[in-house]
Design a protein around this motif. Structure first.
Motif, PDB file in Angstrom:
ATOM      1  N   ARG A 188       0.827  -1.208   0.000  1.00 49.88           N
ATOM      2  CA  ARG A 188       0.000   0.000   0.000  1.00 49.88           C
ATOM      3  C   ARG A 188       0.865   1.264   0.000  1.00 49.88           C
ATOM      4  N   LEU A 189       1.889   1.281   0.827  1.00 56.88           N
ATOM      5  CA  LEU A 189       2.753   2.458   0.900  1.00 56.88           C
ATOM      6  C   LEU A 189       3.531   2.695  -0.395  1.00 56.88           C
ATOM      7  N   THR A 190       4.103   1.638  -0.952  1.00 59.44           N
ATOM      8  CA  THR A 190       4.906   1.827  -2.162  1.00 59.44           C
ATOM      9  C   THR A 190       4.049   2.174  -3.376  1.00 59.44           C
ATOM     10  N   LEU A 191       2.852   1.600  -3.461  1.00 57.95           N
ATOM     11  CA  LEU A 191       1.952   1.983  -4.556  1.00 57.95           C
ATOM     12  C   LEU A 191       1.497   3.428  -4.395  1.00 57.95           C
ATOM     13  N   GLY A 192       1.267   3.835  -3.157  1.00 61.22           N
ATOM     14  CA  GLY A 192       0.905   5.232  -2.899  1.00 61.22           C
ATOM     15  C   GLY A 192       2.008   6.188  -3.318  1.00 61.22           C
ATOM     16  N   ILE A 193       3.257   5.838  -3.008  1.00 59.21           N
ATOM     17  CA  ILE A 193       4.400   6.666  -3.404  1.00 59.21           C
ATOM     18  C   ILE A 193       4.518   6.719  -4.923  1.00 59.21           C
ATOM     19  N   PHE A 194       4.322   5.571  -5.563  1.00 56.07           N
ATOM     20  CA  PHE A 194       4.389   5.495  -7.023  1.00 56.07           C
ATOM     21  C   PHE A 194       3.405   6.466  -7.665  1.00 56.07           C
ATOM     22  N   PHE A 195       2.156   6.457  -7.225  1.00 56.19           N
ATOM     23  CA  PHE A 195       1.161   7.337  -7.824  1.00 56.19           C
ATOM     24  C   PHE A 195       1.309   8.780  -7.363  1.00 56.19           C
ATOM     25  N   LEU A 196       1.791   8.995  -6.157  1.00 52.76           N
ATOM     26  CA  LEU A 196       2.035  10.362  -5.699  1.00 52.76           C
ATOM     27  C   LEU A 196       3.091  11.026  -6.585  1.00 52.76           C
ATOM     28  N   GLN A 197       4.142  10.276  -6.921  1.00 54.63           N
ATOM     29  CA  GLN A 197       5.192  10.807  -7.785  1.00 54.63           C
ATOM     30  C   GLN A 197       4.634  11.228  -9.137  1.00 54.63           C
ATOM     31  N   TRP A 198       3.755  10.405  -9.714  1.00 55.10           N
ATOM     32  CA  TRP A 198       3.163  10.748 -11.013  1.00 55.10           C
ATOM     33  C   TRP A 198       2.223  11.942 -10.885  1.00 55.10           C
ATOM     34  N   GLY A 199       1.540  12.069  -9.755  1.00 57.16           N
ATOM     35  CA  GLY A 199       0.665  13.222  -9.546  1.00 57.16           C
ATOM     36  C   GLY A 199       1.445  14.511  -9.391  1.00 57.16           C
ATOM     37  N   ILE A 200       2.528  14.463  -8.622  1.00 62.25           N
ATOM     38  CA  ILE A 200       3.360  15.655  -8.407  1.00 62.25           C
ATOM     39  C   ILE A 200       4.040  16.077  -9.707  1.00 62.25           C
ATOM     40  N   GLU A 201       4.399  15.106 -10.527  1.00 62.75           N
ATOM     41  CA  GLU A 201       5.037  15.426 -11.812  1.00 62.75           C
ATOM     42  C   GLU A 201       4.183  16.373 -12.646  1.00 62.75           C
ATOM     43  N   LYS A 202       2.884  16.275 -12.521  1.00 62.73           N
ATOM     44  CA  LYS A 202       1.983  17.120 -13.304  1.00 62.73           C
ATOM     45  C   LYS A 202       2.117  18.597 -12.910  1.00 62.73           C
ATOM     46  N   PHE A 203       2.624  18.858 -11.695  1.00 67.63           N
ATOM     47  CA  PHE A 203       2.888  20.230 -11.265  1.00 67.63           C
ATOM     48  C   PHE A 203       4.313  20.657 -11.610  1.00 67.63           C
ATOM     49  N   VAL A 204       5.261  19.747 -11.442  1.00 72.75           N
ATOM     50  CA  VAL A 204       6.676  20.068 -11.613  1.00 72.75           C
ATOM     51  C   VAL A 204       7.069  20.145 -13.085  1.00 72.75           C
ATOM     52  N   VAL A 205       6.582  19.205 -13.892  1.00 75.05           N
ATOM     53  CA  VAL A 205       6.922  19.153 -15.319  1.00 75.05           C
ATOM     54  C   VAL A 205       5.622  19.024 -16.122  1.00 75.05           C
ATOM     55  N   PRO A 206       4.791  20.060 -16.157  1.00 74.57           N
ATOM     56  CA  PRO A 206       3.501  19.956 -16.843  1.00 74.57           C
ATOM     57  C   PRO A 206       3.619  19.670 -18.341  1.00 74.57           C
ATOM     58  N   ALA A 207       4.722  20.075 -18.958  1.00 73.53           N
ATOM     59  CA  ALA A 207       4.894  19.830 -20.398  1.00 73.53           C
ATOM     60  C   ALA A 207       4.929  18.332 -20.699  1.00 73.53           C
ATOM     61  N   THR A 208       5.457  17.541 -19.775  1.00 71.65           N
ATOM     62  CA  THR A 208       5.486  16.088 -19.967  1.00 71.65           C
ATOM     63  C   THR A 208       4.069  15.533 -20.016  1.00 71.65           C
ATOM     64  N   THR A 209       3.229  15.990 -19.123  1.00 70.59           N
ATOM     65  CA  THR A 209       1.837  15.543 -19.105  1.00 70.59           C
ATOM     66  C   THR A 209       1.130  15.918 -20.395  1.00 70.59           C
ATOM     67  N   LEU A 210       1.328  17.149 -20.841  1.00 73.58           N
ATOM     68  CA  LEU A 210       0.703  17.591 -22.093  1.00 73.58           C
ATOM     69  C   LEU A 210       1.178  16.744 -23.268  1.00 73.58           C
ATOM     70  N   ALA A 211       2.476  16.437 -23.312  1.00 69.58           N
ATOM     71  CA  ALA A 211       3.018  15.624 -24.406  1.00 69.58           C
ATOM     72  C   ALA A 211       2.467  14.199 -24.356  1.00 69.58           C
ATOM     73  N   ILE A 212       2.343  13.631 -23.168  1.00 71.40           N
ATOM     74  CA  ILE A 212       1.802  12.268 -23.034  1.00 71.40           C
ATOM     75  C   ILE A 212       0.364  12.226 -23.524  1.00 71.40           C
ATOM     76  N   PHE A 213      -0.454  13.167 -23.085  1.00 69.79           N
ATOM     77  CA  PHE A 213      -1.857  13.167 -23.507  1.00 69.79           C
ATOM     78  C   PHE A 213      -1.996  13.419 -25.006  1.00 69.79           C
ATOM     79  N   ARG A 214      -1.158  14.283 -25.551  1.00 66.07           N
ATOM     80  CA  ARG A 214      -1.223  14.590 -26.989  1.00 66.07           C
ATOM     81  C   ARG A 214      -0.740  13.393 -27.819  1.00 66.07           C
ATOM     82  N   ASN A 215       0.404  12.827 -27.464  1.00 68.87           N
ATOM     83  CA  ASN A 215       1.012  11.783 -28.282  1.00 68.87           C
ATOM     84  C   ASN A 215       0.454  10.387 -28.008  1.00 68.87           C
ATOM     85  N   PHE A 216       0.095  10.100 -26.775  1.00 62.65           N
ATOM     86  CA  PHE A 216      -0.326   8.748 -26.418  1.00 62.65           C
ATOM     87  C   PHE A 216      -1.841   8.579 -26.470  1.00 62.65           C
TER      88      PHE A 216
END
Length: 123
Positions: free
Chosen positions: A14-42
């Motif tokens: 539970r803890l490690t899965l929570g950390i895994f998804f927290l990292q992906w959630g925080i990335e959307k604030f820290v590197v928003p261009a990556t999120t935009l590129a993923i949604f556009r390209n994928f």
């Protein structure tokens, strides 16, 4: 003794899965261009700059991460089945294990004795 190992395993999962998804959630604030590129390209969706913080907030604060992950695994099936294709990579197979881990946590919820800040008895 086996019940205590099961409870500990569930806690670690539970803890490690929570950390895994927290990292992906925080990335959307820290590197928003990556999120935009993923949604556009994928996914084929072209959002504006407003989307990453909104999606990050939803992913961090609400438990929709599993749903988002399930959709990602589903749309990744062609890449999972062909990991060495030039437009794919073997990174996508990790999503299957993560989804299975969440499913295992759900199935084993009655044996999960640890809660945030305290220990409870299993049913």
């Amino acid at each position: 003794m086996p019940e205590s190992r099961l409870a500990l395993a569930l806690r670690v999962l539970r803890l490690t899965l929570g950390i895994f998804f927290l990292q992906w959630g925080i990335e959307k604030f820290v590197v928003p261009a990556t999120t935009l590129a993923i949604f556009r390209n994928f996914y084929g969706i072209d959002f504006g700059s407003w989307a990453p913080p909104l999606l990050g907030t939803a992913q961090v604060l609400i438990a929709i991460a599993l749903l988002l992950h399930g959709v990602t695994v589903i749309v990744s099936v062609p890449r999972i089945l062909s990991p060495w294709n030039p437009v794919s990579n073997h990174f996508f197979i990790a999503g299957v294990s993560i989804l299975a881990a969440f499913f295992a946590l759900y199935l084993l919820r009655d044996w999960d004795r640890y809660r945030v800040g305290r220990v409870t008895r299993a049913a």
